[in-house]
Design an enzyme around this catalytic site. Structure first.
Site, PDB file in Angstrom:
ATOM      1  N   GLU A 227      -3.981   7.437  -5.020  1.00  0.00           N
ATOM      2  CA  GLU A 227      -3.926   6.800  -6.339  1.00  0.00           C
ATOM      3  C   GLU A 227      -5.073   7.354  -7.182  1.00  0.00           C
ATOM      4  OE1 GLU A 227      -3.997   2.547  -5.918  1.00  0.00           O
ATOM      5  OE2 GLU A 227      -2.110   2.494  -4.830  1.00  0.00           O
TER       6      GLU A 227
ATOM      7  N   ARG B 218       0.860  -1.176   0.000  1.00  0.00           N
ATOM      8  CA  ARG B 218       0.000   0.000   0.000  1.00  0.00           C
ATOM      9  C   ARG B 218       0.901   1.232   0.000  1.00  0.00           C
ATOM     10  NH1 ARG B 218      -3.569  -2.860  -1.341  1.00  0.00           N
ATOM     11  NH2 ARG B 218      -5.627  -3.181  -0.391  1.00  0.00           N
TER      12      ARG B 218
ATOM     13  N   HIS C  78      -1.348   0.405  -9.900  1.00  0.00           N
ATOM     14  CA  HIS C  78      -1.887  -0.675  -9.053  1.00  0.00           C
ATOM     15  C   HIS C  78      -2.327  -1.861  -9.923  1.00  0.00           C
ATOM     16  CE1 HIS C  78      -3.658  -1.199  -4.758  1.00  0.00           C
ATOM     17  NE2 HIS C  78      -3.305  -2.361  -5.261  1.00  0.00           N
TER      18      HIS C  78
END
Length: 337
Positions: A282, A253, A301
């Site tokens: 993000e 993360r 991601h």
């Protein structure tokens, strides 16, 4: 598959209602999974739920979170009297207030088995791409004035290098398996030490303290869950312990790393490079300093994003949900700490 056997217990009658954020779109379940989900559930989107709350609220027995959506808060939980389980499309549960959900008598589950291989692949891809400067090389190769590549455009050797894995759970261990094939020396730091035979299988050495790992590793890969204890686990002090030739890879993360400290470390040569599949937020603001550095690779991601892995996540979620609705043990239940 187990979930098909469980579904037989449900018997005839109306299918249980499954609340999802939307179908398709940025935060919706994948369209290719809809037929499979409809075999087991009556799908209800958030739009349909909000337009007809009085009727839909009693139908919803489960929620399937895809990329953290829909947002689970007290208001939503109070509006779903028959909700029994929330299934997450991934491992990390930091976006959920687990104690709040549990206070409503609702079970929770994640999908650790489905994501481990694809996430480990992403970690190794980032390691290799950063070591061999593949993104920089690509831009050189396609540039309009390309005639030759400079002789001193050199990367870092992977074979024989030392990889330090922070977090040796399912994903971390699969990274170690892949690193062994690249003849890397493997160090790891984890809350609990792995069994001796597991260490020997991948040739991994345990570091009780994170400092020793950081000082020795050529590549440091972070593979931990985000908790209050791991928030900014890698900060200025930890970065300064690393070799100036080292690379930091994060597939956990974004908030596990102090990004401002990382920017400074990359700008001043404290470490060689970074490769990040996760950031906070993000996506990053388009003027963020990390986006302007040549010694950083950032991907959006991508960890689990393969056709096979995403379908397996949905299969695992279905298995967890059906178990909960039938009062059976939930294979991947997550309990509040």
């Amino acid at each position: 598959m187990k979930h098909l056997k469980i579904n037989l217990i449900m018997g005839g009658g109306e299918l249980p209602g499954l609340l999802v954020n939307e179908i398709g779109g940025i935060h919706g379940i994948l369209r290719g999974h809809v037929v499979f989900l409809k075999k087991h559930f009556c799908l209800i989107t958030m739009k349909e739920f909000l337009e007809n709350k009085k009727h839909m609220s009693k139908k919803v027995q489960a929620i399937y979170l895809w990329w953290h959506k829909p947002v689970i808060d007290q208001e939503l939980l109070q509006s779903l009297p028959n909700l029994k389980v929330i299934a997450n499309s991934g491992v990390g549960m930091d976006h959920l207030d687990l104690k709040l959900v549990a206070s409503f008598g609702v079970k929770m589950a994640n999908a650790p088995h489905a994501v481990s291989s694809s996430t480990a692949d992403t970690g190794m891809a980032l390691l290799l791409a950063s070591a061999r400067r593949l993104v920089e090389g690509y831009h050189i190769a396609i540039s309009s004035g390309m005639e030759y590549c400079e002789a001193d455009f050199l990367g870092a050797e992977v074979t024989g290098a030392t990889l330090g894995i922070i977090g040796m759970g399912r994903i971390g261990y699969k990274i170690a398996l892949r690193a062994k094939a690249f003849e890397m020396n493997i160090l790891y730091h984890n809350r609990t030490r792995r069994k001796e035979q597991e260490e020997q299988a991948v040739g991994a050495a345990y570091c009780e303290k994170i400092d020793g790992l950081l000082q020795q590793a050529d590549f440091v890969m972070v593979v931990v869950s985000l908790t209050p204890q791991t928030h900014k686990l890698i900060g200025k002090r930890e970065l300064e312990l690393m070799k100036p030739t080292a690379t930091l890879i994060n597939i956990s993360r974004g908030a596990v790393i102090d990004q401002e400290a990382l920017v400074t470390a990359l700008q001043t040569g404290v470490i060689r490079a970074a490769a990040l599949d996760v950031t906070y937020p993000e996506p990053l603001p388009r003027d963020h300093a990390l986006l302007k550095l040549k010694n950083v690779i950032i991907t959006p991601h991508l960890g689990i994003k393969t056709h096979k892995a995403t379908y397996m996540i949905t299969e695992e979620a279905v298995e967890n949900i059906l178990a909960a609705l039938n009062g059976l043990p939930i294979p991947s239940e997550v309990l509040p700490s």
